[in-house]
Enzyme design. Structure first.
Site, PDB file in Angstrom:
ATOM      1  N   HIS A 128       1.042  -0.811   0.098  1.00 30.79           N
ATOM      2  CA  HIS A 128       0.094   0.320  -0.365  1.00 30.79           C
ATOM      3  C   HIS A 128       1.040   1.384   0.041  1.00 30.79           C
ATOM      4  CE1 HIS A 128      -3.649   2.552   1.018  1.00 30.79           C
ATOM      5  NE2 HIS A 128      -2.917   2.974   1.938  1.00 30.79           N
ATOM      6  N   GLU A 129       1.951   1.238   0.747  1.00 30.67           N
ATOM      7  CA  GLU A 129       2.628   2.977   1.097  1.00 30.67           C
ATOM      8  C   GLU A 129       3.379   3.138  -0.282  1.00 30.67           C
ATOM      9  OE1 GLU A 129       2.172   4.879   3.229  1.00 30.67           O
ATOM     10  OE2 GLU A 129       0.553   4.150   4.860  1.00 30.67           O
ATOM     11  N   HIS A 147       1.509   4.158  -3.166  1.00 25.75           N
ATOM     12  CA  HIS A 147       1.962   5.585  -3.420  1.00 25.75           C
ATOM     13  C   HIS A 147       3.446   6.555  -3.157  1.00 25.75           C
ATOM     14  CE1 HIS A 147      -1.696   6.126  -1.032  1.00 25.75           C
ATOM     15  NE2 HIS A 147      -1.588   5.321   0.164  1.00 25.75           N
TER      16      HIS A 147
END
Length: 223
Positions: free
Chosen positions: A27-28, A31
């Site tokens: 997820h990170e 980004h």
């Protein structure tokens, strides 16, 4: 039967480990990768353009995830926010929205990846009887990723959905709503999450998110 011998608890522990080691870092990283592709190398300079779970891990968020998920209270946990400088992004607000949406989209991709074998698992009764924990792990993995996707898309700061919202509305509307949401967003989220203490049942947030998560889950696994 002790708590640790319960298949549901065993599956939950396995899924929490998978989430902390794979889903949160993905997820990170998503980004960071989206920001890097759009011209901002801030996350890379901080060592966050990586799938290494250590650089993304937040001890408090990890504990929240474990307690809430194993305790069947939902699935709420947070990693260290990926550092992004919106001024460096190509496309202005649109670029900021793409970077924000990249995280939840990665959770959807992981949910789909888990749903493919889960669908096969559900349609084969022999597998259910031979490896019940595997089925539970797949099921919970899909569900928790969907929860994280939908939760993060809520248009309230500091969640990713707020940046998507600000990119979709006109500048005037953004200037009107952004200061208020950024100042009181976290408080509003806590009230929505903890509203179960006042209603005596499921929280307001749960009532909103559950049908959405269940609908997507049913579509992905064919139930």
């Amino acid at each position: 039967m002790s708590l640790l011998q319960d298949p549901q608890t065993q599956a939950a522990i396995i899924v929490v480990a998978i989430m902390l080691l794979i889903a949160f870092p993905v997820h990170e990283f998503s980004h960071a990768l989206a920001a890097f592709r759009l011209g901002d190398a801030t996350a890379k300079m901080f060592g966050r353009l990586s799938l290494n779970p250590i650089v993304h891990f937040d001890p408090v968020g990890g504990v929240l995830l474990a307690i809430s998920f194993i305790g069947s209270a939902g699935a709420f946990g947070f990693g260290w926010p990926t550092p992004v400088n919106p001024m460096n992004l190509e496309g202005g607000r649109r670029g900021d929205a793409i970077v924000a949406a990249a995280g939840p989209i990665s959770n959807l991709v992981l949910a789909i990846a888990g749903a493919i074998p889960l669908r096969y698992f559900i349609n084969n009764q022999n597998l259910i009887s031979e490896a019940p924990i595997l089925g539970l792990v797949l099921q919970q993995f899909v569900v928790i990723n969907l929860i994280l996707m939908v939760f993060n898309l809520i248009p309230i700061p500091p969640l990713d959905g707020s940046k998507v919202l600000f990119a979709l509305v006109d500048r005037r509307t953004e200037y009107q709503i952004r200061p208020f949401l950024e100042q009181y967003g976290m408080l509003l989220l806590l009230l929505l999450i903890l509203s179960s203490f006042f209603t005596g049942g499921e929280s307001i947030l749960g009532r909103v998110l559950s049908p959405i998560v269940q609908g997507i889950y049913g579509f992905l696994v064919g139930t």
